[in-house]
Design a protein around this motif. Sequence first.
Motif, PDB file in Angstrom:
ATOM      1  N   GLU A 161     -19.368  36.382  39.739  1.00 48.94           N
ATOM      2  CA  GLU A 161     -20.615  37.117  39.991  1.00 48.94           C
ATOM      3  C   GLU A 161     -21.489  37.138  38.728  1.00 48.94           C
ATOM      4  O   GLU A 161     -22.718  37.075  38.811  1.00 48.94           O
ATOM      5  N   LYS A 195     -23.568  30.429  47.098  1.00 50.40           N
ATOM      6  CA  LYS A 195     -24.297  30.905  45.915  1.00 50.40           C
ATOM      7  C   LYS A 195     -25.003  29.757  45.201  1.00 50.40           C
ATOM      8  O   LYS A 195     -26.102  29.895  44.697  1.00 50.40           O
ATOM      9  N   PHE A 202     -23.158  33.756  38.552  1.00 51.41           N
ATOM     10  CA  PHE A 202     -24.219  33.694  39.555  1.00 51.41           C
ATOM     11  C   PHE A 202     -25.467  34.450  39.087  1.00 51.41           C
ATOM     12  O   PHE A 202     -26.583  33.949  39.180  1.00 51.41           O
TER      13      PHE A 202
END
Lengths: 197, 197
Positions: A53, A120, A56
């Motif tokens: 995360e 993503k 990303f």
Amino acid sequence: MKEDRKNTAAEILKAARQLFYEKSYEAASTREISARVGISKAALYHHFRNKEEILFRICLEAADELVDNMRRAIARNVASGKPLKEQLTDILIEYLRTYLKNENFNKILFHDMEYLPEDKRRIILDKEKENVHQLRAFLISLMDQGAIRRINPTVMTFSLISSLHWLYFWYNPKGPLSLEDVAQEIADLFLHGMLAR
Amino acid sequence: MKEDRKNTAAEILKAARQLFYEKSYEAASTREISARVGISKAALYHHFRNKEEILFRICLEAADELVDNMRRAIARNVASGKPLKEQLTDILIEYLRTYLKNENFNKILFHDMEYLPEDKRRIILDKEKENVHQLRAFLISLMDQGAIRRINPTVMTFSLISSLHWLYFWYNPKGPLSLEDVAQEIADLFLHGMLAR
């Protein structure tokens, strides 16, 4: 409190970006990232679910910034009514500033984006497409006005963007050319071409 | 016999290049490479010391081919006395053909070259510099002849090379533009510039 939360998240992203740049996404651990920020690993996980995360968010912020800055630069210049050369130079400088400001992003992008899951990665690639698309639309509008020649707009857009992106490999900010010098030269080259008159 | 040895080595390199491209250098094993060629792992090690040597040879061959082809293309065109636009188009086409022929090399280069030890990586980077240097020297000679304008030759060289290298990211060989079309458009753009007359 909310401001604190935001600041810590930003600091985590900054430390992670630096660490991914230095030793690659794969080799960097959330333990090291939190140590750099001076927080516990638990505190880091309070802000981000996992290392993926963080990656990303780093990619997303850099891609968003480029799209937003370019959109504003194009709109500002179209509205200015300035000579085309000045407009294009201003747009290129904006591009270069945004791009080189997120310098480590390039290495992360080329090396580490493959670690993102398909959905993503798709979001980041769509932002890149948006970036290409808005520059291409600007160039097509100039063609429609008769200000620039009808060269294949895709070739033109990618040639311009390539010249800017590839700077990452050769441009040395401590060298003799400033960022503004480079943008001026690139704009001059693309606008007027190589041939002597 | 010697010819056989050479062919097997070439086949190993070809299979490895494909495998590195498909699943990355790190994830590919010499066992898989040898299986693709249809030889034993021991036979593979008869030709290459290890996986790293295979990666180095892949990078070296692609870099050598680009430098050699470009040297020949420049010499051939300088000797031809043809109009500058034809010369540059021919040189760009040669560049694109060589570059896109080794298409998977680009991914390997960006992702996997970091796995080479410093001394070997240096050798590949020196070849890339040689490639830049000979194109830059050609452009400077055109400036000295008054055929092209005195734009910063480094900016000019890297802008041209960037437009070609970045094709890897956007050019679709199955799309409407042939490689020759793209080279023509890029040459036209760089020679004559964007501005309408």
